[in-house]
Structure formats: C-alpha cells, structure tokens
Design a protein around this motif. Structure first.
Motif, PDB file in Angstrom:
ATOM      1  N   TRP A 168      45.702  37.526  47.380  1.00 38.00           N
ATOM      2  CA  TRP A 168      46.647  38.101  46.416  1.00 38.00           C
ATOM      3  C   TRP A 168      47.215  39.415  46.948  1.00 38.00           C
ATOM      4  N   GLY A 169      48.268  39.900  46.278  1.00 39.57           N
ATOM      5  CA  GLY A 169      48.732  41.265  46.410  1.00 39.57           C
ATOM      6  C   GLY A 169      49.585  41.580  47.614  1.00 39.57           C
ATOM      7  N   LEU A 180      44.854  50.565  51.864  1.00 36.01           N
ATOM      8  CA  LEU A 180      44.420  51.136  50.591  1.00 36.01           C
ATOM      9  C   LEU A 180      44.827  52.608  50.491  1.00 36.01           C
ATOM     10  N   GLY A 181      45.434  52.951  49.373  1.00 37.37           N
ATOM     11  CA  GLY A 181      45.828  54.329  49.136  1.00 37.37           C
ATOM     12  C   GLY A 181      47.191  54.694  49.676  1.00 37.37           C
ATOM     13  N   HIS A 210      44.934  47.466  43.872  1.00 36.10           N
ATOM     14  CA  HIS A 210      44.090  47.176  45.025  1.00 36.10           C
ATOM     15  C   HIS A 210      42.847  48.054  45.026  1.00 36.10           C
ATOM     16  N   LEU A 211      43.028  49.310  44.699  1.00 30.07           N
ATOM     17  CA  LEU A 211      41.879  50.220  44.645  1.00 30.07           C
ATOM     18  C   LEU A 211      40.927  49.819  43.530  1.00 30.07           C
ATOM     19  N   GLU A 271      43.253  42.346  55.537  1.00 30.94           N
ATOM     20  CA  GLU A 271      44.343  42.480  54.577  1.00 30.94           C
ATOM     21  C   GLU A 271      43.865  43.183  53.312  1.00 30.94           C
ATOM     22  N   SER A 272      44.700  44.085  52.770  1.00 34.32           N
ATOM     23  CA  SER A 272      44.388  44.669  51.474  1.00 34.32           C
ATOM     24  C   SER A 272      44.329  43.565  50.426  1.00 34.32           C
TER      25      SER A 272
END
Length: 902
Positions: free
Chosen positions: A355-356, A578-579, A619-620, A814-815
């Motif tokens: 996902w995402g 991430l971030g 995601h975080l 992958e994130s």
C-alpha cells in the motif's frame, strides 16, 4: 449466384465494395460464422490424460502426507501422480513396479499455487532494456498485442518463482495502456524445446474437448493518464480514459453486429448462392469482439472506487463481463456496487498489505480481503511480479490470514480462486482426481512464517529433485525458540475483536520473555519462581522482572495478560522515505528530491534530512503500531553519488517540538552515498567515476572539519548503497586507501545483495551490511549472484554474513512495509538451519542497527525509571497467529493497547 449487396434487405448491407469474391473467401467467411455459433466445451469431462504429460515420467506416490482437500481441510493420506495427472487420493497404494514411493511423514501438501497477475518472462531477470517487453507504450489502445509473443522462456525468474510453489502464472501486459493486450497462461516448468507455446497451459489440448480461454488486460486510473498526459496525448484525465474505452468498445460492438448480420444473411442463402462481400473483419478489434462474444476473460488493473465503478458502467453499456479487478485496493469500500451491478461474480485479485506507494494505493486496508470475503466476493492474492517477487506468493496468503482472512480462504486465494477466475478450475487449483499433477510438499504449514517448498511437482515432474530422505525428514521446521513448538495456525475467527485504546499506566502479566537488549534477557525458563511482569505508571517503568508487586489502585491500570508472550525493544527502520514522503509519486506530499553534489569542495551543498522532517503521517502511524519506533531516513535521491545526511527520529511523535521525550533521536546519523548503474547521471556517467569521486572527496577533506572530513575520519558512518560484488570490493579497497592516508572510514554497505561473496573481507575490515531486501533475487545485472534460498540454494546471504561475524542489519525496500520488519527477522532465523538464533535475528532490526549507526538508545531501554519504550506480543512474534498487544513508545502518555493496522 452472387448476391449483390443491394439485393438483400437493408439489415444485411455492409460497407464493403460490391464486388465479387471468390468461393474460397466466401467459404472462409461461412467457416468463421460457424466458429462464432459453435457450442463451446464446458470443460466438465473426466480427464484421463494430461496433454502436457512428458513420456517417461515415472509415477510418484507421496505417502502419509497432510493433503489439502477440496473443502480446504488437511487430511492424512496418499496421493498418486501418474501420467501427468492426480491419479488417486486416499489410503491405497497402486502396485506399479517403477513407481517412486516417498513417505513424506505428515508434511503438508497443497495444490500448486496459481498467480493470476505476473509479468514474468516479459520483464525477464536480470532486467535489461533489451528484454523489457511489459508495455507497448506507443499508444494507449493496444488490445491486439500478446504476451505470448514476448515471453522469454530463459527468464531466470521462472525457476525462482517455481521454487516458491507457484506452478501456474497468467503473464499479463503492463498497466501503462488503457487496453494493454492479451495475456498468456504458462506452467512454471522449463521445457527442453525452449518453446513458449509448449509452456502454455493449453499445449497439446483437443479444442473440441477442452475450451481454451483468452485473457485480456486493461487498466484505468493513474498509470495511463500519467504516461500519456505527460506527452500531451489523450488520456490526460479520467475523462479521456472513459471516452477512449467507450469509443473502442463502440467500434467493437459495431463490428460484432456487422459480423452477425453477415452470418445471418449467409445462413439464408442456399446451394451455390453466396454474398458478394467479404466477412467483416478488423484485426485491431478482434480481441475486443472476442470479449463481447464471451470468448475472452477481462482482467482490469483498477484501484480506486470510482475507477472500478466506471469500468462496471462500461461493461453494462456494452454488455461484456469483467472477470477480475486487479490490485483493487479500494474494492472493500464498494462491495455492494461490485455485487449488485454486475451479472457475474467478479474476482478481486489484490495484495494482502502492499500500500501507500501512490494515491490510488493510499487508502488501502489490511482488512480488505476479509471484508470482501465476508461480502461473498471471491478474493485472489497475486504478485504483480516483479513488484512482489512471485516466489513469495504464499507469504501474501500468510499475511491475509494474519489480518483476518480464514485459513481455508487464504489458501484458496492462491489456489482454487485464481484457477476459477482463469477458467482453469477443471485442471488446476485443487488436489482432485483428474487434475494436473501440480502439487507442493512444504517443510511446514504453508501459512507459517518462513514456509518453503521441499519439492514442487508440475505435470507430475519434480522440479528440484529433492531427495527422498529430505522429503521424509521427520524434523519439521520450527520457530527458533525454547518454549514455542512448531507452528499450527489458529483461526483468526476465534479471536475476540479488540478496540485500540490509549493509556498511561499498564501492568503486563504472565510475560514469557523480555529482551531488554542483546545483553539482558529475562526468560521464564531461567526464573526460579514467580511470574515475569512489567509495570508502567504514568508512562514511567516502575518494575520489570519476577519481583514486581501488584500496584495499589490496580483498577487505574490497564492489566494485560500476555499468556507467555514476548516484550521486545522497539524496532528501527532504515532506508525508506519515512518522515520525508507520504505519497512518493505526489511531489506535494514529499520533501523533494535532492540535487546531486559532485564537487568535493562543496560539503555545504549537502542536504540534511532533519530539515525536511514531517511527522504524523499514515506511514509513520502504521510503522509505530507495528513496534517500529525509530526511523533512520536519508534525503530523497534518484541520481548522483552523494545523497546527504540522514536523521533518526521517533515514529510516534506528532511534532519536532515534542519534548516528552525529545522526538529527534539523532539529528545527523550518517553521510549517505550511492553507486551503481541506476545512479548514473550526466555529470558522473560511469560507476568508475562514482567511485573516483568518493575517493577524491574523502581524501581531499581528511584534514577539514566538514561532513566529508568527519566521515573520512570515522566520526560519522559513511553509508553507501550498492549490491554488486565488484563495487563492494572496490569500496573495501577504498576504506583501505583512506586508512593509508590517515583516515578511519566507518563504511557501511546498504543493499548488499552480493555482499555474502566478500563476507570474510567485510568482517576482517569491520564493515557492516544493512541488507535490503533480505530475500534477494537476480533482478538486475549487478545482482546476478543473489542467493534465493531453498530449494534452489541451500543457504542465504544473511546466513553467510552472520556466520562470518559480519555485523548485519535488515532494512526496508519500500515505505509501507516497515510493519513487516519482525517477520523479516523471523524469516532470517527460521530459514537459517539453526545458524541464526532468535536473539540474533531480533538484533538485525534493533541493537545491531543502533551499533552500526551510532544510535544511543539507553534512555529508551526497558529499564526502571525510563519512559516506557517496548512492544509486547501475546506469543512468539515469529508465530503468525501472534498479535501485537501493546506498543509503548513516543511519550509518557502514549501507550497503545491492541493497536490495529488500517
């Protein structure tokens, strides 16, 4: 007699010129009419032979296996593979002199897995421009191209995929076009002829007896409009997509009507009479007419709810069936639309948890397969190989089971459901008499973490020649733990649904094991008396161990019985975005991509990731709920050598101004660089130039107090992304050269697919490796020596590195997949044949990474007086029936009970 077009009723008039045609041409047209009106075989005949049978193949009897039956239950019995078919199932053994009888001693046996969305062969490994035939990206409408004409039977991926138990794959064109072309189903068994046709599922069939389907691929949404809008062509919007779909379907419908009219006119004639016009044909529309006639099965790449509804709308307008929506991560939101507006039962061929990565995939849910199944919508799980390596297709089923899809439906999602969607459920997808002899013998329950085939039979032929002694070995693969036995899956439907909730005070009772760090483990087996407990009050750890006294006012605490479960330190994610990025394909949601620095004197031009940090995203949140408390993220880069300086931060924080605790673990973690063919760009067009730039930059700045100088002198790690053995060797030499010039380079290899080749030298020079991905494949020319694991290779890269005492960490490709880190660690241990312990594997995602990257986490340890920072499970985390019960990280008042992934 020739009938002029003007002498027949208006309904039989055609656009063709009114000229005489030959009798041969007319007969050809009549024959096509007969083909249109023919009665199609229903495939319900009893199969007594497999047209793909290879003469000389010996009969195989698998004795005492746990066989997955048609009801989805594992029953003890024997299975006989003869003449390329499943000849018999039960307790009887046939008396055949040359039969190979193997006592598998209660190993699990399933049908061969069926992947109904793959690009193997057309996107062959190693990936090269010369062999990339996935998309005909010259026009958005290409329904007439065929993957059959482009599948490379020498693709290295074919054998690797088969090693994961996949025996049949639908090879589809890609999703760049609205109408991408025609797919082709192959068995994953290499053939001596190197013939793609011989690999085909329909090789040698009798078309009068067995119906041969065709499979079309279409796509909607982001991909086509992005590909063509970028060059100023239609479609640049979904408006344009819909128009082109309707335009082509209208043309196909008109042609179909002309053909029907011609056939009806011809049928009314007798004797030597014939029409004077040719049978109406337009080759570019032939496959679409086949769809309208019900001779082709349509598979549509579609994610979003409104895109899915649009395709359904087209199907109703032009009267065709949709076999399956692929990817379809939004389908769970519109189950009523899918069920009520179509006349056939559409299959959703989806991912379990991928996902995402773009807007279409952003609102995905891990609960999707269960929601769809509860709505009685068939669910298939597929790979989109190489997006997901099809070798790991069974893991998609394992994760779906973890997130709520029951065991039977999870296994059906990679066997019987896709077989039915392909129109092949009369011969594959089940263990049943008369079906193709495609079966898999597993080393453990197929839904267990790390499950791998011991042997794969395709058409009754063993693909890996596993010895009978291995197949009959009584030792079943186990989770590496002292107090957890071999995994037996638990039904997720027996679990009470829990609601996530926040608290600041908690008591964990009946804890089985606590990993404080690599040197401090509290284990129930080492306790002389009493239970292991953890007590947290107002976010502060008050007691840990066997001497904890129940606190006063216990009613003000959330009391959790872990039933012997584990408490672990928070995990660390390395190398994703991430971030810095929420949806990487949407620039407005990212920090942006850095401009490469190629001047050794421009240390000031390097970007610090900390300056672009954004907190609080989806995601975080997903990472945090899975116990990933710390993220190490470098600036985003696609080209160039020097990337910038990474940061380490807490995933559970909501702002950089949070001070309880400070969310920034370390502002400047490491200097990051990247080398290899994919990072070439105009200024540095060669790999040799990349390495030369690094050497020159580090040595020139040895005596300078800048980031290059600090890296050269070992004050900050120097992390270099590469996979290739020769590039890794060059970096080892580079470290030596820097040392010879007075430096002390703290080199870290990131990626490292071929790092195992230099394991001894890496250990000798104290060079750690952060592996990404953990389970590599030879997908690129620079990674051809990847070790893909059993049954192809008897060891793995991480096992070799660990055995040579290389400090190893595991990163994330992958994130969105950070939440799977614990399973990656478990896979490494379970498949190491005892070489990697449970403690070792947990270190790969926690304390090893702290040491490699110089992160001081003492204040974040599970110690009395510290702010609570741990993840608690109700069992062994490597058991996929175990759930996260508590995550405590990110603040005094942020203890989350029963976290639920979206």
């Amino acid at each position: 007699m020739l009938y002029d077009i003007h002498s027949v009723p208006d309904k039989y008039k055609f656009a063709q010129h009114s000229v005489g045609i030959s009798k041969e041409s007319y007969r050809d047209g009549v024959n096509k009419c007969n083909m249109i009106k023919r009665v199609r075989p229903d495939n319900k005949f009893i199969r007594t032979s497999n047209p793909r049978f290879v003469p000389g193949t010996k009969t195989v009897i698998l004795k005492n296996g746990k066989i997955l039956n048609e009801k989805g239950e594992f029953i003890l019995g024997n299975i006989t593979l003869k003449n390329g078919l499943i000849h018999d199932i039960g307790s009887n053994l046939i008396d055949e002199e040359d039969a190979i009888i193997i006592d598998v001693k209660e190993k699990y046996i399933t049908p061969g897995l069926v992947d109904m969305h793959s690009h193997t062969g057309v996107g062959a490994w190693p990936s090269l421009r010369a062999t990339n035939d996935v998309n005909e990206k010259t026009d958005p409408i290409r329904p007439y191209v065929r993957t059959q004409d482009a599948i490379n039977p020498s693709d290295l991926g074919i054998r690797i995929i088969a090693s994961g138990g996949v025996t049949t794959s639908l090879v589809l064109p890609g999703s760049s076009n609205l109408m991408g072309g025609e797919g082709f189903v192959i068995k994953m068994r290499p053939v001596n002829t190197l013939s793609v046709d011989d690999m085909g599922i329909y090789a040698n069939i009798d078309p009068e007896k067995e119906r041969a389907w065709r499979w079309l691929k279409m796509a909607c949404g982001e991909n086509p409009k992005r590909n063509y809008g970028a060059i100023g062509r239609i479609p640049s919007t979904r408006l344009g997509e819909a128009w082109l779909f309707r335009k082509l379907f209208a043309e196909a419908r008109a042609l179909k009507r002309k053909q029907d009219d011609w056939c009806e006119a011809a049928e009314k004639l007798s004797g030597d009479d014939q029409l004077n016009s040719y049978f109406p044909e337009e080759f570019r529309l032939e496959s679409l007419v086949a769809l309208l006639r019900g001779d082709a099965r349509l598979n549509v790449h579609c994610y979003e709810a409104y895109d899915i509804e649009a395709i359904i709308r087209h199907s109703l307008e032009f009267n065709f069936n949709i076999t399956a929506f692929h990817h379809a991560l939004d389908a769970y939101r519109i189950t009523e639309i899918i069920k009520k507006r179509v006349k056939n039962n559409i299959t959703i061929a989806t991912f379990s948890d991928n996902w995402g990565y773009k807007k279409e995939a952003f609102q995905a849910s891990t609960k999707s397969p269960k929601i769809l199944a509860d709505a009685h919508i068939p669910v298939a799980l597929k790979s989109d190989h190489p997006v997901i390596n099809s070798q790991t297709l069974i893991f998609e089923a394992s994760k779906a089971n973890y997130y709520g899809l029951d065991e039977h439906l999870s296994l059906a999602a990679v066997t019987s459901v896709p077989a039915k969607a392909l129109g092949l459920d009369h011969r594959i997808g089940k263990i049943s008499k008369g079906y193709d002899a495609d079966v898999v013998v597993w080393d453990s329950h197929p839904l267990a973490l790390g499950a791998a085939p011991l042997e794969v039979y395709i058409d009754g032929i063993p693909q890996f020649n596993t010895s009978s002694s291995v197949l009959g070995n009584e030792t079943s693969k186990q989770i590496p733990s002292n107090n957890i036995n071999a995994f037996i899956p638990k039904s997720n439907f027996t679990r009470k649904p829990f609601k996530s909730r926040l608290t600041s005070s908690v008591v964990l009772k009946n804890v089985g094991k606590i990993y404080v760090d690599k040197n401090n483990i509290i284990d129930i087996t080492s306790s002389t008396q009493g239970d292991i407990s953890v007590i947290v009050k107002d976010g502060i750890v008050e007691c840990i161990g066997i001497n904890c006294t129940e606190p006063d006012h216990i009613s003000s605490y959330e009391v959790i019985d872990l039933n012997g479960g584990y408490v672990l330190p928070g995990f660390i994610s390395v190398a994703t975005s991430l971030g810095l990025a929420e949806i990487k394909s949407e620039s407005s949601t990212t920090d942006g991509t850095v401009t490469p620095v190629s001047n050794p004197n421009n240390a000031e031009g390097l970007i610090y990731a900390i300056d672009g940090l954004k907190l609080g995203g989806k995601h975080l949140e997903a990472a945090y709920k899975a116990g990933v408390f710390t993220a190490v993220t470098a600036p985003l880069s696609s080209k160039g050598v020097f990337v910038g300086i990474s940061m380490a931060f807490e995933t559970g924080a909501s702002s950089v101004l949070d001070y309880d605790p400070e969310p920034i673990v370390k502002e400047h973690v490491a200097l990051h660089a990247q080398i290899g063919t994919k990072f070439k760009y105009t200024t540095i067009p060669t790999v040799s130039g990349q390495i030369a730039l690094i050497r020159k930059t580090l040595i020139m700045n040895l005596r300078k107090d800048n980031i290059f100088g600090r890296a050269a002198n070992g004050y900050i790690p120097f992390v270099v992304e590469t996979h290739n053995k020769d590039e890794i060797a060059s970096l080892i030499r580079l470290k030596i050269q820097v040392r010879e010039n007075g430096g002390n380079l703290n080199l870290v290899i990131l990626g490292g697919i071929e790092a195992h080749i230099h394991a001894a030298e890496l250990a000798r020079h104290n060079i750690p490796v952060i592996l990404i991905p953990l389970r590599p494949v030879p997908s690129s020319w620079s990674a051809q020596h990847a070790l893909t694991g059993a049954p192809i290779t008897n060891t793995t890269g991480i096992s070799i590195l660990h055995a040579n005492k290389v400090m190893v960490g595991i990163g994330v490709k992958e994130s969105g997949l950070e939440r799977n880190l614990i399973w990656e660690a478990g896979w490494a241990a379970i498949n190491s044949k005892g070489g990697i312990s449970e403690k070792d594997s947990l270190g790969f995602i926690s304390w090893n990474l702290e040491e490699i990257l110089g992160l001081n986490s003492r204040n974040r340890r599970l110690m009395k007086g510290n702010i609570a920072n741990f993840v608690a499970y109700d069992g062994n985390p490597f058991d996929m029936s175990t759930r996260v019960k508590v995550v405590a990280g990110g603040g005094k008042n942020k203890i989350l009970i029963d976290p639920q992934q979206d």
